[in-house]
Design a protein around this motif. Structure first.
Motif, PDB file in Angstrom:
ATOM      1  N   SER A 109       0.838  -1.197   0.000  1.00 57.00           N
ATOM      2  CA  SER A 109       0.000   0.000   0.000  1.00 57.00           C
ATOM      3  C   SER A 109       0.873   1.247   0.000  1.00 57.00           C
ATOM      4  O   SER A 109       2.022   1.230   0.428  1.00 57.00           O
ATOM      5  CB  SER A 109      -0.945  -0.005   1.196  1.00 57.00           C
ATOM      6  OG  SER A 109      -0.216  -0.035   2.408  1.00 57.00           O
ATOM      7  N   VAL A 110       0.315   2.350  -0.513  1.00 63.06           N
ATOM      8  CA  VAL A 110       1.096   3.568  -0.757  1.00 63.06           C
ATOM      9  C   VAL A 110       0.541   4.721   0.064  1.00 63.06           C
ATOM     10  O   VAL A 110      -0.683   4.873   0.206  1.00 63.06           O
ATOM     11  CB  VAL A 110       1.083   3.929  -2.259  1.00 63.06           C
ATOM     12  CG1 VAL A 110       1.798   5.259  -2.508  1.00 63.06           C
ATOM     13  CG2 VAL A 110       1.737   2.818  -3.074  1.00 63.06           C
ATOM     14  N   ARG A 111       1.446   5.536   0.590  1.00 63.44           N
ATOM     15  CA  ARG A 111       1.079   6.718   1.360  1.00 63.44           C
ATOM     16  C   ARG A 111       1.717   7.946   0.735  1.00 63.44           C
ATOM     17  O   ARG A 111       2.926   7.984   0.516  1.00 63.44           O
ATOM     18  CB  ARG A 111       1.572   6.596   2.802  1.00 63.44           C
ATOM     19  CG  ARG A 111       1.367   7.827   3.672  1.00 63.44           C
ATOM     20  CD  ARG A 111      -0.064   7.960   4.117  1.00 63.44           C
ATOM     21  NE  ARG A 111      -0.219   8.947   5.181  1.00 63.44           N
ATOM     22  CZ  ARG A 111      -1.336   9.132   5.866  1.00 63.44           C
ATOM     23  NH1 ARG A 111      -2.405   8.375   5.600  1.00 63.44           N
ATOM     24  NH2 ARG A 111      -1.410  10.042   6.815  1.00 63.44           N
ATOM     25  N   GLU A 112       0.889   8.939   0.435  1.00 68.11           N
ATOM     26  CA  GLU A 112       1.417  10.241   0.012  1.00 68.11           C
ATOM     27  C   GLU A 112       1.610  11.079   1.265  1.00 68.11           C
ATOM     28  O   GLU A 112       0.664  11.340   2.013  1.00 68.11           O
ATOM     29  CB  GLU A 112       0.476  10.946  -0.959  1.00 68.11           C
ATOM     30  CG  GLU A 112       1.032  12.278  -1.448  1.00 68.11           C
ATOM     31  CD  GLU A 112       0.188  12.914  -2.540  1.00 68.11           C
ATOM     32  OE1 GLU A 112       0.325  14.141  -2.747  1.00 68.11           O
ATOM     33  OE2 GLU A 112      -0.611  12.193  -3.182  1.00 68.11           O
ATOM     34  N   VAL A 113       2.828  11.494   1.504  1.00 66.60           N
ATOM     35  CA  VAL A 113       3.186  12.131   2.768  1.00 66.60           C
ATOM     36  C   VAL A 113       2.754  13.583   2.777  1.00 66.60           C
ATOM     37  O   VAL A 113       3.043  14.353   1.852  1.00 66.60           O
ATOM     38  CB  VAL A 113       4.703  12.021   3.013  1.00 66.60           C
ATOM     39  CG1 VAL A 113       5.103  12.764   4.280  1.00 66.60           C
ATOM     40  CG2 VAL A 113       5.116  10.559   3.089  1.00 66.60           C
ATOM     41  N   ARG A 135       5.348   9.908  -2.566  1.00 64.07           N
ATOM     42  CA  ARG A 135       4.573   8.701  -2.300  1.00 64.07           C
ATOM     43  C   ARG A 135       5.530   7.549  -1.966  1.00 64.07           C
ATOM     44  O   ARG A 135       6.536   7.344  -2.655  1.00 64.07           O
ATOM     45  CB  ARG A 135       3.714   8.345  -3.522  1.00 64.07           C
ATOM     46  CG  ARG A 135       2.626   9.360  -3.782  1.00 64.07           C
ATOM     47  CD  ARG A 135       2.021   9.203  -5.181  1.00 64.07           C
ATOM     48  NE  ARG A 135       1.453   7.889  -5.408  1.00 64.07           N
ATOM     49  CZ  ARG A 135       0.219   7.508  -5.049  1.00 64.07           C
ATOM     50  NH1 ARG A 135      -0.570   8.388  -4.440  1.00 64.07           N
ATOM     51  NH2 ARG A 135      -0.223   6.302  -5.301  1.00 64.07           N
ATOM     52  N   TYR A 136       5.196   6.814  -0.899  1.00 72.56           N
ATOM     53  CA  TYR A 136       6.052   5.734  -0.434  1.00 72.56           C
ATOM     54  C   TYR A 136       5.223   4.490  -0.175  1.00 72.56           C
ATOM     55  O   TYR A 136       4.122   4.564   0.391  1.00 72.56           O
ATOM     56  CB  TYR A 136       6.768   6.122   0.870  1.00 72.56           C
ATOM     57  CG  TYR A 136       7.664   7.323   0.738  1.00 72.56           C
ATOM     58  CD1 TYR A 136       9.012   7.170   0.429  1.00 72.56           C
ATOM     59  CD2 TYR A 136       7.165   8.609   0.947  1.00 72.56           C
ATOM     60  CE1 TYR A 136       9.853   8.271   0.309  1.00 72.56           C
ATOM     61  CE2 TYR A 136       7.991   9.711   0.830  1.00 72.56           C
ATOM     62  CZ  TYR A 136       9.332   9.538   0.507  1.00 72.56           C
ATOM     63  OH  TYR A 136      10.142  10.636   0.394  1.00 72.56           O
ATOM     64  N   ARG A 137       5.780   3.352  -0.567  1.00 70.98           N
ATOM     65  CA  ARG A 137       5.150   2.093  -0.176  1.00 70.98           C
ATOM     66  C   ARG A 137       5.380   1.865   1.317  1.00 70.98           C
ATOM     67  O   ARG A 137       6.394   2.282   1.881  1.00 70.98           O
ATOM     68  CB  ARG A 137       5.731   0.930  -0.973  1.00 70.98           C
ATOM     69  CG  ARG A 137       5.392   0.927  -2.448  1.00 70.98           C
ATOM     70  CD  ARG A 137       5.864  -0.376  -3.102  1.00 70.98           C
ATOM     71  NE  ARG A 137       7.257  -0.641  -2.799  1.00 70.98           N
ATOM     72  CZ  ARG A 137       7.783  -1.858  -2.729  1.00 70.98           C
ATOM     73  NH1 ARG A 137       7.018  -2.927  -2.907  1.00 70.98           N
ATOM     74  NH2 ARG A 137       9.069  -2.018  -2.467  1.00 70.98           N
TER      75      ARG A 137
END
Length: 407
Positions: A109-113, A135-137
């Motif tokens: 899953s990916v998070r845009e910080v 964006r980071y997994r």
């Protein structure tokens, strides 16, 4: 009536003697001064280690304020110095953070910080390089936590987990479910915060619970990895020098993790796990005082060496509190009447062993002297004797140094 009173007094006396006998014989061996217990003078008077044929002397030069050697498979504690001494844990507390939060989010899953995600990162924190708007997994964020001890990555994951304060509260609950009573969580990343404390015993419990999770085991055993940046990727190396083989050290034989830490207040801290000949040992070392370069790693290595020479020979001085996996990756105290076996993941090669939980109760007074233990046992015996007498009567009535890790 006189006969009943006499019988009642006799029953009370018998109950008191029986319970006192149980209480006194249940006091850990270290509370006594009889033969069979070696208390090395050099590491300190609060060291506990059982003597047995073939068990070597503890290594010289142990300067840590607290340490513990245990068998991760059985939960047996082989030797310890002040294992329940409450000290600042630094980034070794991230093991509890991972045990609490890691099972919740799929690795892909990916998070845009956002800016809010990175609010409150402490001055001087170790960072992996997480940037706002990128964006980071989740897997990359966890590698940032385990390899670079990145407080920025911890903040992002904590935001995903409901926020900083909510995560700290959940970590506190997780610690209690695991039977870790020495830990007070104030900052999920281990950053120096007033009142934040843990112990060698508790940190060992967290590491043991984490190693039962294959993802945790893989992350903590990774020596280097690629981390995404705006310009592409960068190579990150684990700050655990015993694992990475850096700063003049070679990788410890059989090393499989777990986590190191450093802050000004905590000094150097380390939880190290290694596996040899089918045995997995855990060593936790807190705040060596020798001032020697790489002291935390050298002392952990010497304790692991001692442990592998002693396991199977040394009579355990105690056992880790019984735990087992619970739904959704959480953990809970297992019933003491049952033994529970669960897989022990051991890193990137995919080899597995087992953790066998044990039914022995944890000794939470290992650093107390025998007088305290005897006094406590006497009070417990008296209370149980009185309870037994009342029950008997009711029954009768019914019947009639320099930073060596991260900040």
């Amino acid at each position: 009536m006189a006969t009943d009173a006499l019988n009642s007094r006799k029953a009370a006396a018998v109950a008191a003697l029986a319970v006192a006998g149980i209480s006194l014989t249940s006091i850990p061996a270290a509370a006594h001064t009889g033969a069979g217990i070696r208390r090395p003078a050099s590491p300190g008077a609060d060291v506990r280690v059982a003597a047995a044929p073939g068990v070597p002397e503890l290594p010289d030069g142990l300067s840590a304020r607290s340490w513990m050697v245990s068998d991760a498979d059985t939960g047996d504690i082989l030797a310890a110095k002040a294992p329940h001494r409450r000290l600042p844990p630094a980034s070794t507390l991230k093991t509890l953070f991972a045990v609490t939060a890691l099972p919740k989010f799929p690795a892909g899953s990916v998070r845009e910080v956002s800016a809010e995600d990175l609010e409150g990162v402490g001055d001087g924190s170790s960072l992996v390089g997480v940037e706002e708007g990128e964006r980071y997994r989740v897997a990359d964020l966890w590698r940032g936590v385990f390899l670079r001890s990145g407080n920025d990555a911890v903040h992002v994951l904590a935001s995903m987990n409901g926020g900083w304060d909510a995560t700290a509260q959940e970590m506190q609950k997780t610690a209690r479910k695991l039977g870790a009573r020495d830990t007070t969580v104030k900052s999920p990343d281990g950053y120096d915060t007033p009142g934040q404390l843990s112990s060698a015993y508790d940190l060992t419990v967290f590491a043991r619970a984490g190693l039962a999770n294959p993802d945790f085991a893989q992350y903590c055993a990774t020596a280097s990895a690629r981390f995404p940046t705006r310009d592409g990727v960068t190579q990150i190396v684990n700050t655990n020098r015993m694992l990475a083989g850096s700063h003049g050290l070679t990788p410890y034989p059989g090393i499989i993790g777990v986590k190191n830490g450093y802050t000004t207040h905590a000094g150097n801290t380390l939880i190290a796990a290694a596996r040899r000949d089918g045995r997995t040992l855990l060593v936790t070392v807190m705040n060596p005082r020798s001032g020697e370069y790489n002291a935390v790693y050298k002392e952990a290595g010497s304790l692991l060496d001692w442990g592998f020479e002693s396991v199977g020979k040394a009579r355990p001085i105690d056992a880790l509190r019984t735990v087992r996996s619970a739904p959704e990756g959480r953990t809970a105290i297992a019933p003491e009447s049952r033994a529970v076996r669960r897989p022990l993941a051991t890193g990137t090669r995919g080899t597995t062993g087992t953790i066998t939980t044990v039914t022995a109760k944890a000794d939470r007074g290992t650093s107390k002297n025998s007088a305290t233990a005897l006094w406590s046992g006497g009070v417990g015996a008296l209370a149980l004797a009185l309870a037994g007498t009342l029950a008997w009567r009711r029954h009768g009535r019914r019947r009639g140094g320099p930073p060596e890790g991260d900040a």
